[in-house]
Design an enzyme around this catalytic site. Structure first.
Site, mmCIF file in Angstrom:
data_model
loop_
_atom_site.group_PDB
_atom_site.id
_atom_site.type_symbol
_atom_site.label_atom_id
_atom_site.label_comp_id
_atom_site.label_asym_id
_atom_site.label_seq_id
_atom_site.Cartn_x
_atom_site.Cartn_y
_atom_site.Cartn_z
ATOM 1 N N GLU A 210 41.445 67.761 2.348
ATOM 2 C CA GLU A 210 42.420 68.636 1.697
ATOM 3 C C GLU A 210 43.148 69.571 2.664
ATOM 4 O O GLU A 210 43.097 70.799 2.525
ATOM 5 C CB GLU A 210 41.732 69.429 0.573
ATOM 6 C CG GLU A 210 41.109 68.504 -0.464
ATOM 7 C CD GLU A 210 40.292 69.243 -1.529
ATOM 8 O OE1 GLU A 210 40.260 70.490 -1.507
ATOM 9 O OE2 GLU A 210 39.702 68.556 -2.380
ATOM 10 N N ASN A 251 41.291 62.988 3.524
ATOM 11 C CA ASN A 251 41.134 62.875 2.082
ATOM 12 C C ASN A 251 41.844 64.041 1.392
ATOM 13 O O ASN A 251 41.735 65.180 1.835
ATOM 14 C CB ASN A 251 39.629 62.910 1.765
ATOM 15 C CG ASN A 251 39.285 62.585 0.339
ATOM 16 O OD1 ASN A 251 39.708 61.560 -0.184
ATOM 17 N ND2 ASN A 251 38.500 63.449 -0.290
ATOM 18 N N HIS A 287 42.049 62.715 -9.133
ATOM 19 C CA HIS A 287 41.676 63.583 -10.257
ATOM 20 C C HIS A 287 42.893 63.680 -11.175
ATOM 21 O O HIS A 287 43.794 64.492 -10.954
ATOM 22 C CB HIS A 287 41.238 64.953 -9.754
ATOM 23 C CG HIS A 287 40.021 64.915 -8.885
ATOM 24 N ND1 HIS A 287 38.802 64.451 -9.347
ATOM 25 C CD2 HIS A 287 39.828 65.261 -7.589
ATOM 26 C CE1 HIS A 287 37.910 64.531 -8.370
ATOM 27 N NE2 HIS A 287 38.511 65.007 -7.295
ATOM 28 N N GLU A 315 37.720 59.769 -5.432
ATOM 29 C CA GLU A 315 37.100 60.731 -6.352
ATOM 30 C C GLU A 315 37.683 60.575 -7.759
ATOM 31 O O GLU A 315 37.972 61.560 -8.438
ATOM 32 C CB GLU A 315 37.319 62.163 -5.849
ATOM 33 C CG GLU A 315 36.813 62.413 -4.439
ATOM 34 C CD GLU A 315 36.998 63.856 -3.971
ATOM 35 O OE1 GLU A 315 37.198 64.744 -4.843
ATOM 36 O OE2 GLU A 315 36.931 64.090 -2.753
ATOM 37 N N ASP A 317 38.598 60.404 -11.488
ATOM 38 C CA ASP A 317 38.251 60.722 -12.870
ATOM 39 C C ASP A 317 39.555 61.017 -13.612
ATOM 40 O O ASP A 317 40.548 61.386 -13.000
ATOM 41 C CB ASP A 317 37.245 61.872 -13.003
ATOM 42 C CG ASP A 317 37.616 63.126 -12.208
ATOM 43 O OD1 ASP A 317 38.824 63.413 -12.053
ATOM 44 O OD2 ASP A 317 36.706 63.828 -11.742
#
Length: 396
Positions: A210, A251, A287, A315, A317
Site C-alpha cells: 500500500e 501490493n 476489497h 485479498e 472479498d
C-alpha cells in the site's frame, strides 16, 4: 474508494440510478435517487449505492425464506489449477487456528492450495524492538501450510501500518532508516526461505504494501517522508538477496480497475524496471462492494502483465450492506464470477486468495459499519452462492 461501475439490472428511469448503481458520495454528480424497488444506501463518504429495498427481498430467519446457499463440490483450488492457475487460497490468522472445524476446512486442499498469514509476519509481530526478531506466530502458519502441502505467501515486509513505535518515532536519518528497512526485509524473508518444504519455496512475498493514496500520490509514511520513493527499491533488493527464488510483489487496494491509483502503480513498476530493481508481480487486493466490480478489471490486469509481470488477486472479498438478502447473495455470486473470470482470461494472473474464507472471521464488519457477509462461506462454515460463482468464473 474502489473503482466503481454501475451494473444495472433494470432499465434506467431518467434522472435515477439503476440497480446496484452509484447514487451519491463526495464528488458524485449523477442521480441521487434509484429506480423503483431500490433504495440509495450510504456505503462510505465517497459512495452510496442503489440496493434492493427491504420490501422486495427475502431474508433468513423464522417465518422468512431461507437464503440461497452454494451447491458446487468442485473444489476452488481444483478448478483454479484446471484453469491453469497456480492456486486458489485463503488468508488466515493465528487466533482462529484454535477453531478445529475452521482449521479442518482451511486444510482442505481441494479448496485451498495456498495460505497467507493475515498479521503474523508484519513488522510489529516480527521485529517488536530493533534487532530483536520473533517468528513464533508466523511459523505456526508456515508449519500449517507445510503440513498440508500448501503454498505460503509472505505478507509483508514494509507497510505504513502495524509498525512498532521504535520505527515510527525513532527520528532516524535517511541512511539509518534505509539500513533498518534492508535489515528487516532481509531477516524476515531469509527466515521463511524454503519454509514450506516443497519444490517451490515460499512462493511470493508482498514486499511493499500500500504505497499510494487513492489519488495516485505517494502515501506520506515514515519511510517515504524520510527516504522518498527509494524505500521501495531498497526493500525489493533486500528481499531478492535474501531469497532469490521468491516472487517479489508490490501490493495495494483500489487498483482493481484502471484509474489514477493503478496508473501510479504502473508508473512505479516501469521506474523500478528501468533502474534494474527486482520486481516480479503486482498484488491486486480486491476489497470490493457487491454490485460495484470495476468493468476494467481484466484490462487493468493486462496492463501490468504487458510489462512482463505476473499478477495475483491477493485479498479478495466482496462486502454488502447488511442484512444479507437473496438478491444480495445472487449479485455477490455474479461479482465473484466476474473477478475470477477476469483473472482466468489473463495467463499471467497466477492465482487468487480470499481474505479469509468465512464471514465468521472477516475483517469487514469491524472496519465498515453496517457491512459484511463478504466471503464464500457464512459464519457457520456453510457455502454461499459466492462459492458457485468462483467455480463458474474458473470453468465457464
Amino acid at each position: 474508494m474502489v473503482g466503481l461501475v454501475e451494473l444495472s439490472l433494470l432499465p434506467l428511469v431518467a434522472g435515477q440510478s439503476g440497480a446496484w448503481g452509484q447514487c451519491g458520495g463526495i464528488g458524485w454528480t449523477g442521480p441521487t435517487t434509484c429506480i423503483s424497488g431500490y433504495t440509495c444506501v450510504f456505503q462510505n463518504d465517497w459512495y452510496s449505492q442503489c440496493l434492493p429495498s427491504s420490501s422486495t427481498t427475502t431474508t433468513s430467519g423464522t417465518g422468512t425464506t431461507p437464503l440461497p446457499t452454494g451447491t458446487s463440490t468442485a473444489g476452488l483450488h481444483n478448478v483454479a489449477k484446471t484453469a491453469g492457475k497456480l492456486y486458489f487460497g485463503s488468508a488466515t490468522d493465528n487466533p482462529e487456528l484454535n477453531d478445529s472445524p475452521y482449521v479442518t476446512q482451511l486444510g482442505n486442499k481441494n479448496d485451498f492450495g495456498q495460505i497467507t498469514p493475515g498479521n503474523s509476519m508484519k513488522w510489529d509481530a516480527t521485529e517488536p524492538s530493533r534487532g530483536t526478531f520473533t517468528f513464533t506466530n508466523g511459523d505456526t502458519v508456515a508449519n500449517l501450510a507445510q503440513s498440508k502441502g500448501q503454498l505460503l505467501r509472505g505478507h509483508n515486509c514494509v507497510w505504513h501500518n502495524q509498525l512498532p513505535g521504535w520505527v515510527t518515532s525513532g527520528n532516524f536519518d535517511n541512511a539509518t532508516l534505509t539500513s533498518i528497512v534492508e535489515t528487516h526485509c532481509s531477516t524476515v524473508v531469509s527466515h521463511y526461505k524454503g519454509k514450506i518444504g516443497l519444490t517451490l519455496w515460499t512462493d511470493s512475498w508482498d514486499v511493499v504494501n500500500e504505497p499510494f493514496n487513492d489519488d495516485g500520490t505517494w502515501r506520506q509514511t515514515v519511510f517515504y517522508n524520510k527516504i522518498g520513493p527509494g524505500y521501495v527499491a531498497a526493500a525489493l533488493r533486500a528481499a531478492r538477496a535474501a531469497d532469490p527464488a521468491a516472487k517479489l510483489y508490490i501490493n495495494d487496494y483500489n487498483i482493481e480497475g484502471t484509474g489514477a491509483k493503478s496508473t501510479a502503480m504502473l508508473n512505479l513498476v516501469k521506474s523500478l524496471q528501468a533502474q534494474g530493481v527486482p520486481i516480479d508481480g503486482v498484488g491486486i487486493q480486491g476489497h470490493l462492494i457487491v454490485g460495484a466490480v470495476p468493468s476494467t478489471i481484466q484490462a487493468n490486469i493486462q496492463q501490468f502483465t504487458a510489462l512482463g509481470l505476473e499478477v495475483a488477486i491477493t485479498e479478495l472479498d466482496i462486502r454488502m450492506t447488511l442484512p444479507e438478502t437473496s438478491a444480495l447473495r445472487t449479485q455477490q455470486k455474479k461479482d465473484y464470477q466476474t473477478v475470477i473470470a477476469a483473472c482466468k482470461a489473463v495467463s499471467k494472473c497466477v492465482g487468487v486468495t480470499i481474505w479469509d474464507y468465512t464471514d465468521k472471521y472477516s475483517w469487514v464488519p469491524s472496519t465498515f459499519q453496517g457491512q459484511g457477509a463478504a466471503l464464500p462461506w457464512d459464519g457457520n462454515l456453510v457455502k454461499k452462492p459466492a462459492y458457485d460463482g468462483i467455480v463458474d468464473g474458473f470453468t465457464l
